[in-house]
Design an enzyme around this catalytic site. Structure first.
Site, mmCIF file in Angstrom:
data_model
loop_
_atom_site.group_PDB
_atom_site.id
_atom_site.type_symbol
_atom_site.label_atom_id
_atom_site.label_comp_id
_atom_site.label_asym_id
_atom_site.label_seq_id
_atom_site.Cartn_x
_atom_site.Cartn_y
_atom_site.Cartn_z
ATOM 1 N N ALA A 25 0.844 -1.191 0.000
ATOM 2 C CA ALA A 25 0.000 0.000 0.000
ATOM 3 C C ALA A 25 0.884 1.247 0.000
ATOM 4 C CB ALA A 25 -0.940 -0.033 1.207
ATOM 5 N N LYS B 160 7.177 0.245 13.380
ATOM 6 C CA LYS B 160 7.611 -0.269 12.093
ATOM 7 C C LYS B 160 8.558 0.705 11.396
ATOM 8 C CE LYS B 160 5.632 -1.460 7.545
ATOM 9 N NZ LYS B 160 4.388 -1.804 6.821
ATOM 10 N N TYR C 236 1.483 2.111 8.205
ATOM 11 C CA TYR C 236 1.114 2.159 6.794
ATOM 12 C C TYR C 236 1.812 1.050 6.029
ATOM 13 C CZ TYR C 236 5.268 5.289 6.090
ATOM 14 O OH TYR C 236 6.516 5.854 6.051
ATOM 15 N N CYS C 237 1.226 0.691 4.877
ATOM 16 C CA CYS C 237 1.666 -0.457 4.079
ATOM 17 C C CYS C 237 1.778 -1.708 4.953
ATOM 18 C CB CYS C 237 2.996 -0.163 3.375
ATOM 19 S SG CYS C 237 3.359 -1.299 2.000
ATOM 20 N N PRO C 238 0.685 -2.090 5.656
ATOM 21 C CA PRO C 238 0.760 -3.177 6.638
ATOM 22 C C PRO C 238 0.918 -4.542 5.998
ATOM 23 C CG PRO C 238 -1.520 -2.504 6.307
ATOM 24 C CD PRO C 238 -0.673 -1.538 5.509
#
Length: 271
Positions: free
Chosen positions: A93, A161, A148-150
């Site tokens: 993502a 992260k 974000y971008c999991p």
């Protein structure tokens, strides 16, 4: 976590290429197009390649993000602020890129069409984790809520992260890619991603990551890694130690015309 010896790839040979820093006025999609062309060449017999690159100021979104009702409008707002934006062909993502974010791609052959992507993700985690060890950080893999971008292979220190991993498969080769936040503040990058989703989602209340402040961090914040350049050098040494023969400092031969054609194809496909 399994031992490094069982998780790290063992290469007979690998070519490691660090691209020059992409300037803010350069189209970030060119990096993905270059890798697409390189991946096809690896599928035709070129040795495996580890590619490291950075972009000064970019927003890269995923295919699922692009389906959001106002995604194009949101990307254009970032472009209007001088931030290069594109849809990437690999998974994942939205991600914010700056000169402090290192992108790493392992471009590997797949002649038998039988890969174990989980093993490849674990191997990528080990390269990233091992390259932090000179500064004493202890990184672990597992999805971080609110990041974000999991994904299952988020890489984090103390619950924050700093790295996400994705993959892209072609006919006879594939890429395992990761973004690694080395410099900067995680919350500042998070703010831009929240802004993108707020604009792109319109009145939708689902179908995109629910990003939260405090979930992201940089290696400088979390482990005192001093710079992107220092971390990239540690990555190069870590990857090189897993191969019998290493080629560095020589750019892989990728025709400029092929990159330009691939940029045009990707824009037609996703824009």
């Amino acid at each position: 976590m399994a031992s490094e010896d069982t998780m790290l790839h063992k290469f007979k040979e690998i070519q490691i290429w660090e691209s020059p820093l992409m300037k803010k006025d350069e189209d970030v999609l060119e990096a993905f197009a270059w890798e697409e062309v390189m991946c096809r060449q690896v599928g035709l017999g070129h040795r495996p390649v580890a590619h490291l690159w950075r972009h000064e100021n970019a927003l890269v979104i995923g295919l699922r993000d692009h389906r959001l009702k106002q995604a194009e409008e949101a990307m254009q707002q970032f472009r209007n602020k001088g931030i290069s934006s594109c849809v990437r062909p690999s998974g994942g993502a939205a991600v914010r890129l700056t000169r402090g974010v290192v992108n790493l791609s392992l471009i590997l052959p797949n002649p038998g069409h039988a890969i174990n992507i989980h093993d490849d993700f674990k191997s990528m985690v080990e390269y990233i984790r091992k390259a932090i060890l000179p500064w004493g950080g202890h990184a672990v893999a597992g999805e971080i809520e609110g990041a974000y971008c999991p994904g299952d292979y988020d890489v984090a220190i103390n619950g924050r992260k700093f790295c996400g991993i994705a993959q892209r498969r072609l006919a006879k080769a594939y890429l395992v890619t990761g973004f690694i936040i080395v410099e900067g503040r995680g919350d500042e990058l998070t703010e831009d991603i929240i802004q993108f989703y707020d604009q792109a989602a319109g009145d939708a209340d689902e179908g995109y990551p629910q990003v939260k402040y405090g979930s992201m961090g940089s290696l400088n914040e979390l482990s005192d890694v001093p710079s992107a350049e220092a971390y990239m050098q540690s990555l190069i040494e870590t990857i090189g130690s897993s191969a019998e023969k290493v080629y560095t400092g020589v750019r892989p031969s990728v025709p400029r015309s092929e990159v330009e054609r691939t940029v045009a194809v990707l824009k037609e496909r996703y824009d």
